[in-house]
Design a protein around this motif. Sequence first.
Motif, mmCIF file in Angstrom:
data_model
loop_
_atom_site.group_PDB
_atom_site.id
_atom_site.type_symbol
_atom_site.label_atom_id
_atom_site.label_comp_id
_atom_site.label_asym_id
_atom_site.label_seq_id
_atom_site.Cartn_x
_atom_site.Cartn_y
_atom_site.Cartn_z
ATOM 1 N N ALA A 174 6.351 12.729 2.853
ATOM 2 C CA ALA A 174 7.267 12.256 1.766
ATOM 3 C C ALA A 174 7.990 11.138 2.399
ATOM 4 C CB ALA A 174 8.100 13.326 1.321
ATOM 5 N N GLY A 175 8.669 11.316 3.509
ATOM 6 C CA GLY A 175 9.471 10.200 4.198
ATOM 7 C C GLY A 175 8.636 8.938 4.211
ATOM 8 N N CYS A 176 7.153 9.172 4.749
ATOM 9 C CA CYS A 176 6.371 7.839 5.045
ATOM 10 C C CYS A 176 6.070 7.360 3.466
ATOM 11 C CB CYS A 176 5.062 8.469 5.545
ATOM 12 S SG CYS A 176 5.008 8.680 7.414
ATOM 13 N N SER A 177 5.867 8.227 2.463
ATOM 14 C CA SER A 177 5.615 7.678 1.269
ATOM 15 C C SER A 177 6.732 6.522 0.960
ATOM 16 C CB SER A 177 5.369 8.719 0.144
ATOM 17 O OG SER A 177 4.625 9.478 0.585
ATOM 18 N N VAL A 178 7.902 6.965 1.235
ATOM 19 C CA VAL A 178 9.322 6.101 0.737
ATOM 20 C C VAL A 178 8.932 4.616 1.182
ATOM 21 C CG1 VAL A 178 11.584 5.950 1.035
ATOM 22 C CG2 VAL A 178 10.695 7.944 0.362
ATOM 23 N N HIS A 179 8.601 4.765 2.600
ATOM 24 C CA HIS A 179 8.378 3.182 3.207
ATOM 25 C C HIS A 179 7.110 2.663 2.564
ATOM 26 C CE1 HIS A 179 11.661 4.099 6.155
ATOM 27 N NE2 HIS A 179 10.957 4.970 6.301
ATOM 28 N N ILE A 180 6.248 3.256 2.165
ATOM 29 C CA ILE A 180 5.039 2.704 1.692
ATOM 30 C C ILE A 180 5.362 2.007 0.348
ATOM 31 C CG2 ILE A 180 2.829 3.272 0.500
ATOM 32 C CD1 ILE A 180 2.418 5.370 2.729
ATOM 33 N N ALA A 181 6.246 2.964 -0.388
ATOM 34 C CA ALA A 181 6.500 2.414 -1.794
ATOM 35 C C ALA A 181 7.501 1.285 -1.594
ATOM 36 C CB ALA A 181 7.048 3.497 -2.519
ATOM 37 N N THR A 182 8.350 1.464 -0.788
ATOM 38 C CA THR A 182 9.387 0.036 -0.296
ATOM 39 C C THR A 182 8.546 -1.159 -0.083
ATOM 40 O OG1 THR A 182 9.928 0.954 1.574
ATOM 41 C CG2 THR A 182 11.260 1.531 -0.185
ATOM 42 N N ALA A 183 7.581 -0.940 0.706
ATOM 43 C CA ALA A 183 6.889 -1.909 1.464
ATOM 44 C C ALA A 183 6.143 -2.802 0.474
ATOM 45 C CB ALA A 183 6.052 -1.666 2.629
ATOM 46 N N ALA A 184 5.679 -1.936 -0.408
ATOM 47 C CA ALA A 184 4.556 -2.201 -1.425
ATOM 48 C C ALA A 184 5.270 -3.286 -2.606
ATOM 49 C CB ALA A 184 3.765 -1.366 -2.388
ATOM 50 N N LEU A 185 6.668 -2.819 -2.762
ATOM 51 C CA LEU A 185 7.504 -3.567 -3.726
ATOM 52 C C LEU A 185 8.256 -4.660 -3.146
ATOM 53 C CD1 LEU A 185 9.283 -0.417 -5.364
ATOM 54 C CD2 LEU A 185 7.509 -1.855 -6.439
ATOM 55 N N GLY A 186 8.112 -4.704 -1.839
ATOM 56 C CA GLY A 186 8.672 -6.042 -1.135
ATOM 57 C C GLY A 186 9.878 -5.872 -0.494
ATOM 58 N N ILE A 187 10.414 -4.647 -0.867
ATOM 59 C CA ILE A 187 11.846 -4.342 -0.234
ATOM 60 C C ILE A 187 11.808 -4.149 1.283
ATOM 61 C CG2 ILE A 187 13.627 -2.531 -0.257
ATOM 62 C CD1 ILE A 187 12.859 -1.780 -3.066
ATOM 63 N N GLY A 188 10.602 -3.613 1.812
ATOM 64 C CA GLY A 188 10.368 -3.449 3.206
ATOM 65 C C GLY A 188 10.406 -4.817 3.937
ATOM 66 N N ALA A 189 9.907 -5.865 3.360
ATOM 67 C CA ALA A 189 9.755 -7.089 3.876
ATOM 68 C C ALA A 189 11.292 -7.675 3.970
ATOM 69 C CB ALA A 189 8.939 -8.040 3.147
ATOM 70 N N LEU A 190 12.088 -7.499 3.037
ATOM 71 C CA LEU A 190 13.385 -8.060 2.934
ATOM 72 C C LEU A 190 14.263 -7.273 3.822
ATOM 73 C CD1 LEU A 190 13.840 -8.310 -1.160
ATOM 74 C CD2 LEU A 190 13.818 -10.109 0.446
ATOM 75 N N LEU A 191 13.971 -5.933 4.071
ATOM 76 C CA LEU A 191 14.934 -5.501 4.992
ATOM 77 C C LEU A 191 14.580 -5.941 6.422
ATOM 78 C CD1 LEU A 191 16.596 -2.733 5.620
ATOM 79 C CD2 LEU A 191 14.465 -1.207 5.750
ATOM 80 N N ALA A 192 13.197 -6.103 6.483
ATOM 81 C CA ALA A 192 12.976 -6.493 7.974
ATOM 82 C C ALA A 192 13.586 -7.954 8.305
ATOM 83 C CB ALA A 192 11.506 -6.608 8.296
ATOM 84 N N GLN A 193 13.883 -8.653 7.155
ATOM 85 C CA GLN A 193 14.361 -9.957 7.418
ATOM 86 C C GLN A 193 15.942 -9.924 7.470
ATOM 87 O OE1 GLN A 193 12.585 -12.396 4.509
ATOM 88 N NE2 GLN A 193 10.431 -12.092 5.141
ATOM 89 N N SER A 194 16.334 -8.787 7.246
ATOM 90 C CA SER A 194 17.880 -8.617 7.267
ATOM 91 C C SER A 194 18.586 -8.027 8.434
ATOM 92 C CB SER A 194 18.413 -8.001 5.937
ATOM 93 O OG SER A 194 19.693 -7.619 6.057
ATOM 94 N N PRO A 195 19.076 -8.542 9.378
ATOM 95 C CA PRO A 195 19.183 -7.878 10.573
ATOM 96 C C PRO A 195 20.370 -6.929 10.384
ATOM 97 C CG PRO A 195 19.037 -10.171 11.067
ATOM 98 C CD PRO A 195 19.133 -10.050 9.646
ATOM 99 N N ALA A 196 21.303 -7.120 9.684
ATOM 100 C CA ALA A 196 22.578 -6.354 9.148
ATOM 101 C C ALA A 196 21.828 -4.980 8.474
ATOM 102 C CB ALA A 196 23.601 -6.830 8.189
ATOM 103 N N ALA A 197 21.099 -4.862 7.414
ATOM 104 C CA ALA A 197 20.694 -3.877 6.691
ATOM 105 C C ALA A 197 19.622 -3.075 7.732
ATOM 106 C CB ALA A 197 19.625 -4.286 5.485
ATOM 107 N N LEU A 198 18.820 -3.797 8.723
ATOM 108 C CA LEU A 198 17.861 -2.920 9.372
ATOM 109 C C LEU A 198 18.757 -2.315 10.585
ATOM 110 C CD1 LEU A 198 15.016 -2.648 10.233
ATOM 111 C CD2 LEU A 198 15.189 -4.545 11.596
ATOM 112 N N ALA A 199 19.869 -2.998 11.081
ATOM 113 C CA ALA A 199 20.582 -2.223 12.090
ATOM 114 C C ALA A 199 21.186 -1.090 11.586
ATOM 115 C CB ALA A 199 21.763 -3.175 12.508
ATOM 116 N N LEU A 200 21.943 -1.263 10.210
ATOM 117 C CA LEU A 200 22.489 -0.025 9.424
ATOM 118 C C LEU A 200 21.490 1.028 9.532
ATOM 119 C CD1 LEU A 200 25.052 1.215 7.879
ATOM 120 C CD2 LEU A 200 24.056 0.025 5.928
ATOM 121 N N LEU A 201 20.392 0.763 8.981
ATOM 122 C CA LEU A 201 19.430 2.004 8.730
ATOM 123 C C LEU A 201 18.787 2.605 10.027
ATOM 124 C CD1 LEU A 201 17.415 3.541 6.870
ATOM 125 C CD2 LEU A 201 15.870 1.579 7.146
ATOM 126 N N GLN A 202 19.028 1.668 11.245
ATOM 127 C CA GLN A 202 18.394 1.977 12.521
ATOM 128 C C GLN A 202 19.756 3.019 13.137
ATOM 129 O OE1 GLN A 202 16.309 -0.689 14.496
ATOM 130 N NE2 GLN A 202 16.279 0.233 16.446
#
Length: 219
Positions: free
Chosen positions: A53-81
């Motif tokens: 289920a956790g993997c499915s969340v990442h698949i859905a967000t990546a397909a919607l383009g949110i994952g790409a935006l997250l990867a380009q935002s150091p602050a958001a990526l750091a917060l999640l990390q």
Amino acid sequence: MPALLADIQQLPLFVAAGLLLNITPGVDMALVLRSSAAQGFRAGAAAALGISAGCSVHIATAALGIGALLAQSPAALALLQWAGAAYLVWLGIGLLRARAGAATGAPPPDPARALRRLFAQGFLTNALNPKVALFFLAFVPQFIVPAPAHPGWAFVLLGSVFVVNSTVVSLAIAGLGAVLHRRLAARPGWQRLGPWLNRGVGALFVALGLKLALGAPGR
């Protein structure tokens, strides 16, 4: 479906590579194996389904383009990390402090609640791990043809294949842990080994959490 499959290339290679990645030891395998070895197959299966289920969340967000935006935002990526690292450390400390009875096969006071908790643990270890999101963003597009007609749906289809295969592997690992549980739970030595299983997996989670934190953007 034929039009969607036309957007995908080298599907057998994708499946083979995904299976190799799924059998690589890591947090997911440790959680499933520990859960099933301590409490039986249903416990390991609950953790496995939570991981999927956790993997499915990442698949859905990546397909919607949110994952790409997250990867380009150091602050958001750091917060999640940092959130993922904190959760792994918290989970590891909990295992290190677990009572002996939790690892000896003793039935939990509320089995349904215990299964929900294991599902949540599996879900959060993946949903809060930005490396899983970055993995899907880097791995899956390699198997989508250039200029696909349905890029989002092609990503979802490949991601779903990966999750299904991952779930099968995780359930097999849960079955292996359950066999160990049945064979060892009745042995007196298991009563002493059980707490050390918790401590070993707990120490692994703490170490992986610290590694994730030290690898956060900006460090």
